[in-house]
Enzyme design. Structure first.
Site, PDB file in Angstrom:
ATOM      1  N   GLU A  40       0.932  -1.101  -0.542  1.00  0.00           N
ATOM      2  CA  GLU A  40      -0.055   0.139   0.323  1.00  0.00           C
ATOM      3  C   GLU A  40       1.116   1.409   0.005  1.00  0.00           C
ATOM      4  O   GLU A  40       1.595   1.902   0.897  1.00  0.00           O
ATOM      5  CB  GLU A  40      -1.165  -0.165   1.082  1.00  0.00           C
ATOM      6  CG  GLU A  40      -1.817   1.268   1.806  1.00  0.00           C
ATOM      7  CD  GLU A  40      -2.832   1.175   2.698  1.00  0.00           C
ATOM      8  OE1 GLU A  40      -3.529   2.405   2.946  1.00  0.00           O
ATOM      9  OE2 GLU A  40      -2.833   0.133   3.356  1.00  0.00           O
ATOM     10  N   ASP A 109      -2.026  -1.651   5.108  1.00  0.00           N
ATOM     11  CA  ASP A 109      -1.862  -1.399   6.533  1.00  0.00           C
ATOM     12  C   ASP A 109      -3.150  -2.242   7.442  1.00  0.00           C
ATOM     13  O   ASP A 109      -4.356  -1.908   6.530  1.00  0.00           O
ATOM     14  CB  ASP A 109      -2.151  -0.203   6.829  1.00  0.00           C
ATOM     15  CG  ASP A 109      -0.593   1.760   6.193  1.00  0.00           C
ATOM     16  OD1 ASP A 109       0.004   0.323   6.127  1.00  0.00           O
ATOM     17  OD2 ASP A 109      -1.388   2.253   6.441  1.00  0.00           O
ATOM     18  N   ASP A 111      -5.471  -0.839   9.250  1.00  0.00           N
ATOM     19  CA  ASP A 111      -6.675   0.422   9.213  1.00  0.00           C
ATOM     20  C   ASP A 111      -8.251  -0.310   8.323  1.00  0.00           C
ATOM     21  O   ASP A 111      -8.175  -1.294   7.664  1.00  0.00           O
ATOM     22  CB  ASP A 111      -5.872   1.291   9.011  1.00  0.00           C
ATOM     23  CG  ASP A 111      -5.018   2.125   7.579  1.00  0.00           C
ATOM     24  OD1 ASP A 111      -5.397   0.942   6.869  1.00  0.00           O
ATOM     25  OD2 ASP A 111      -5.111   3.043   8.205  1.00  0.00           O
ATOM     26  N   ASP A 113      -8.800   2.468   5.378  1.00  0.00           N
ATOM     27  CA  ASP A 113      -8.271   2.170   3.868  1.00  0.00           C
ATOM     28  C   ASP A 113      -7.638   0.550   3.421  1.00  0.00           C
ATOM     29  O   ASP A 113      -7.480   0.500   2.435  1.00  0.00           O
ATOM     30  CB  ASP A 113      -7.100   3.321   4.300  1.00  0.00           C
ATOM     31  CG  ASP A 113      -8.278   4.516   4.446  1.00  0.00           C
ATOM     32  OD1 ASP A 113      -9.678   4.715   3.966  1.00  0.00           O
ATOM     33  OD2 ASP A 113      -7.428   5.737   4.162  1.00  0.00           O
TER      34      ASP A 113
END
Length: 246
Positions: A40, A109, A111, A113
């Site tokens: 990412e 990640d 999270d 997103d």
């Protein structure tokens, strides 16, 4: 395309060894340990590139969220530069017999997103390259949430933790004075730490598709344009605990 071919693909950090598939007698190929990390962003890509074993680990950084290919035709892969370069890096633009890596690793990640990007990539592979998923080629990189470390001056002991429970156990083990670091994103983890959990102790979760679901129907519902219907489903099935309000 030969698996050993040198590809001129922007941002691809190539490795030296590649997969060699041998379909005769249903055998797996040579180089099954080879892998490519789909990361990412450039920051995470740079971290992984410095931490990897260049002999068998390649890296291809993505520019954030890739295109949602739920309702798109295959031709749009070739019209999207990033997706097309990714397919070229894998060696599957013409067929799957020239796959260049034993594992395709989604490194995002931990999270919201990152989970969205992961779902977009899984959608892409399930729609256009489903045999790769069925063959156990697509994996998710599990990265630790915490690093618990204690430095006594004479020695330094480090424990990487993948959950709050593991963090608490590590603190109890190391005792008073243990330092806790919360990893917020892959790009914020230094290469020295990253090399610890993409080596021999790498934790990969394979992307699987069970027999009791309709993949196309599920993809369309969860990743399609039916936002109001999906929102109603989420609100009707949302479960909140006391921890959510702390």
């Amino acid at each position: 395309l030969s698996a050993a071919a040198v590809l001129n693909i922007p941002k691809l950090k190539e490795c030296r060894e590649h997969l060699r598939l041998d379909r005769i007698g249903d055998k797996r190929g040579w180089g099954e340990e080879t892998m490519i990390f789909l990361t990412e962003g450039d920051s995470a890509g740079g971290t992984v590139s410095r931490a990897r074993d260049a002999r068998y680990q390649a890296v291809y950084p993505l520019r954030g969220k890739v295109k949602n290919m739920t309702d798109k035709d295959r031709k749009e892969i070739f019209e999207n530069k990033e997706l097309y370069n990714m397919v070229r890096a894998l060696g599957v633009q013409d067929d799957l017999e020239h796959l260049r890596y034993g594992k395709i690793v989604l490194a995002t990640d931990a999270d919201v997103d990152g989970l969205h990007i992961r779902n977009l990539l899984i959608t892409f592979f399930m729609r256009f390259f489903r045999p790769l998923v069925a063959d156990g080629r697509v994996h998710i990189l599990e990265t630790p949430l915490y690093r618990v470390r204690k430095d006594t001056g004479k020695q330094k002991e480090t424990i990487y933790c993948y959950s709050d429970e593991e963090r608490e156990a590590a603190v109890r083990k190391l005792g008073a004075g243990a330092d806790i670091t919360r990893f917020k994103g892959l790009g914020e983890i230094n290469p020295e730490d990253f090399s610890e959990f993409i080596g021999e102790d790498i934790q990969l979760s394979p992307v699987i598709c069970t027999q009791d679901i309709n993949p196309d129907k599920s993809i369309k519902f969860y990743m399609g344009a039916n936002t109001p219907e999906r929102k109603d489903y989420i609100m009707s099935n949302l479960i909140c605990t006391e921890d959510d309000f702390e």
